[in-house]
Motif scaffolding. Structure first.
Motif, mmCIF file in Angstrom:
data_model
loop_
_atom_site.group_PDB
_atom_site.id
_atom_site.type_symbol
_atom_site.label_atom_id
_atom_site.label_comp_id
_atom_site.label_asym_id
_atom_site.label_seq_id
_atom_site.Cartn_x
_atom_site.Cartn_y
_atom_site.Cartn_z
ATOM 1 N N LYS A 65 36.328 49.904 47.225
ATOM 2 C CA LYS A 65 36.651 49.500 45.850
ATOM 3 C C LYS A 65 38.154 49.319 45.676
ATOM 4 C CE LYS A 65 32.714 51.431 43.297
ATOM 5 N NZ LYS A 65 32.280 52.453 42.305
ATOM 6 N N LYS A 66 38.923 50.189 46.337
ATOM 7 C CA LYS A 66 40.383 50.072 46.268
ATOM 8 C C LYS A 66 40.841 48.739 46.839
ATOM 9 C CE LYS A 66 44.740 51.261 46.111
ATOM 10 N NZ LYS A 66 45.480 51.356 44.840
ATOM 11 N N HIS A 113 39.864 45.967 44.494
ATOM 12 C CA HIS A 113 40.337 46.157 43.118
ATOM 13 C C HIS A 113 39.160 46.225 42.142
ATOM 14 C CE1 HIS A 113 44.420 45.444 44.512
ATOM 15 N NE2 HIS A 113 43.994 44.335 45.133
ATOM 16 N N ALA A 114 38.097 46.862 42.594
ATOM 17 C CA ALA A 114 36.888 46.987 41.771
ATOM 18 C C ALA A 114 36.963 48.243 40.910
ATOM 19 C CB ALA A 114 35.648 47.046 42.654
ATOM 20 N N SER A 115 36.261 48.213 39.807
ATOM 21 C CA SER A 115 36.235 49.358 38.893
ATOM 22 C C SER A 115 35.451 50.511 39.515
ATOM 23 C CB SER A 115 35.586 48.952 37.571
ATOM 24 O OG SER A 115 35.372 50.084 36.745
ATOM 25 N N VAL A 116 35.944 51.715 39.302
ATOM 26 C CA VAL A 116 35.222 52.893 39.790
ATOM 27 C C VAL A 116 33.908 53.048 39.030
ATOM 28 C CG1 VAL A 116 35.241 55.425 39.862
ATOM 29 C CG2 VAL A 116 37.255 54.133 40.594
ATOM 30 N N GLN A 158 30.838 51.713 37.286
ATOM 31 C CA GLN A 158 30.040 50.492 37.231
ATOM 32 C C GLN A 158 28.724 50.822 36.533
ATOM 33 O OE1 GLN A 158 29.829 48.677 41.127
ATOM 34 N NE2 GLN A 158 32.042 48.402 41.232
ATOM 35 N N ASN A 178 37.796 58.610 42.152
ATOM 36 C CA ASN A 178 39.137 58.570 41.561
ATOM 37 C C ASN A 178 40.128 59.362 42.407
ATOM 38 O OD1 ASN A 178 38.823 56.910 39.241
ATOM 39 N ND2 ASN A 178 37.819 58.589 38.146
#
Length: 262
Positions: free
Chosen positions: A204-205, A208-211, A213, A255
């Motif tokens: 995801k990092k 650049h995806a949202s944690v 979902q 996170n």
């Protein structure tokens, strides 16, 4: 503790390890029948079977078992001791407390994946091993006074369960032993899940995806409810509660992982 306690179970179930811990806790001597076999024949079971075959091995094993069946302490047996009717009769006729250390076949395969000592194992396919596990399991169950589940438990925990049974003879103890094993399997799977979560966080990092979902989490809940709709033990409320805990913990770990990457 009983005058004589016999530990039976499939190869890789941890009989010798548990027997050693149990002996230390109870201050009793331990007799490992494989060690006794080596002392008397000057050959390991593997070496003896390779030179003289399984039939003579079983005959010798029976002679040693018969001579030690009233040993004042703890006896750790070989996994195949129940293959012989003579051995089974010796165990049935003894006054010993017989403890079946039961583990899953998957656990056996994991423990024995690099084993080069057990002679029978080297000749077996997975199907042969499954059949052997099933066959011996029936004998272990019939011969034992109690079944102690060992999967994902440490030897001290197993030894303590044996002591509790011998002191209390509580019929609930075998069932509690099974629950304790299942609990540990559940948490082991949860741990593996979080290992994957860390990998997800790294991907995801990069993307650049949202944690968080929400759509994905809702889909997972809906699929689980559908998959377990016919299971009376798994309610929709239970699925909601468990997945809320898992999702919350996963988000926290993702996170934390992303911050580490930064």
């Amino acid at each position: 503790m009983s005058k004589t306690t016999i530990l039976i179970g499939f190869m890789g179930a941890g009989k010798t390890t548990v027997g050693t811990v149990l002996a230390n806790i109870t201050n009793q001597p331990l007799l490992d029948l494989d060690d006794e076999f080596i002392r008397e024949t000057k050959l390991s079971p593997k070496e003896f079977m390779e030179q003289f075959g399984e039939e003579k091995f079983r005959t010798t094993e029976t002679r040693i078992l018969k001579s030690q069946i009233d040993f004042d302490g703890i006896i750790s047996t070989g996994g195949g001791v129940v293959e012989s009717e003579l051995n089974r009769q010796l165990i049935r006729d003894s006054s010993a407390q017989v403890i079946y250390l039961k583990t899953s076949l998957a656990n056996v395969l994991e423990r024995l994946s690099h084993d080069n000592v057990r002679p029978m194992l080297r000749k077996m396919s997975v199907i042969d091993l499954q059949n052997c596990w099933n066959r011996r399991g029936i004998f272990y169950q019939l011969l034992s006074n109690v079944t102690i589940e060992t999967t994902n438990k440490n030897p001290t925990k197993i030894a303590r369960e044996i002591i509790d049974f011998e002191q209390q003879h509580d019929e609930l103890l075998p069932l509690r032993s099974q629950i304790d094993s299942l609990d540990r399997q559940i948490f082991n799977l949860v741990s593996q899940r979080f290992d994957v979560v860390r990998e997800v966080a790294s991907v995801k990092k990069q993307l650049h995806a949202s944690v968080v979902q929400t759509e994905r989490m809702d889909e997972v809940r809906a699929e689980l409810k559908n998959d377990f709709s016919d299971n009376s033990n798994i309610s929709e409320q239970l699925i909601e509660e468990m997945m809320n805990v898992l999702f919350s913990s996963s988000i926290q770990r993702e996170n934390e992982q992303i911050k580490k990457v930064d």
